[in-house]
Design an enzyme around this catalytic site. Structure first.
Site, PDB file in Angstrom:
ATOM      1  N   HIS A  92       0.831  -1.201   0.000  1.00 47.92           N
ATOM      2  CA  HIS A  92       0.000   0.000   0.000  1.00 47.92           C
ATOM      3  C   HIS A  92       0.873   1.262   0.000  1.00 47.92           C
ATOM      4  CE1 HIS A  92      -3.585   2.383   1.447  1.00 47.92           C
ATOM      5  NE2 HIS A  92      -2.612   3.128   1.949  1.00 47.92           N
ATOM      6  N   GLU A  93       1.859   1.305   0.888  1.00 46.76           N
ATOM      7  CA  GLU A  93       2.683   2.511   1.016  1.00 46.76           C
ATOM      8  C   GLU A  93       3.659   2.668  -0.152  1.00 46.76           C
ATOM      9  OE1 GLU A  93       1.353   4.445   2.892  1.00 46.76           O
ATOM     10  OE2 GLU A  93       0.662   3.419   4.682  1.00 46.76           O
TER      11      GLU A  93
END
Length: 173
Positions: free
Chosen positions: A133-134
């Site tokens: 996600h990051e």
């Protein structure tokens, strides 16, 4: 340590790929500390420098108190398992909304710590989801881009409705 303002979706800065960190100095350590405080205040479990308008490849995760916070500088996804999982995701830049996103169940990343030392980490489940996600965010890909067009449009409309200022009522005299 300072709590910084978080930029909100659909701010265009969230779509700009972040630049690699080249200076491993006190300014980077201060940025990591500010990211941690900002994330805790949001609240969230992960944040990137682009979330506060700084286009650098820095991630802070804090998934549980026992493990504590971790800072990842210039993270790169090196390997991903063929097994997938669905996980509910959201963002500090779009608070109050989340949805199921399909991600690899296990990953290996390489990164640098705040002193510039190269590291490798293998993770699974929630930590693997957070890494993906990051890193997506560092690459300029906001998490809702992983959703179907219909789900994404529904979330965007809901967020617009949530963040719209209330209508002023006429004075009753």
């Amino acid at each position: 340590m300072t709590i910084r303002p978080i930029i909100r979706y659909p701010d265009r800065r969230l779509a700009i790929p972040a630049r690699p960190v080249t200076a491993f100095d006190d300014a980077l350590r201060d940025l990591a500390a500010d990211l941690l405080e900002t994330m805790r205040d949001a609240p969230g479990i992960g944040i990137t420098a682009p979330h506060i308008g700084i286009p650098l490849r820095v991630v802070v995760l804090e998934l549980d108190a026992k493990d504590g916070p971790r800072t990842y500088v210039n993270p790169v996804l090196e390997w991903a398992s063929p097994e997938m999982l669905m996980h509910r995701e959201g963002s500090v830049s779009m608070p109050g909304l989340n949805d199921e996103v399909q991600r690899h169940a296990r990953v290996r990343i390489s990164y640098q710590d705040v002193d510039g030392n190269m590291q490798t980490e293998e993770s699974e489940a929630l930590r693997a989801v957070c890494h993906q996600h990051e890193i997506d965010q560092l690459d300029g890909m906001f998490w809702i881009q992983r959703l179907s067009r219909l789900k994404r449009e529904r979330l965007v409309k809901k967020f617009e409705k949530m963040t719209r200022p209330p209508l002023a009522l006429p004075d009753e005299r």
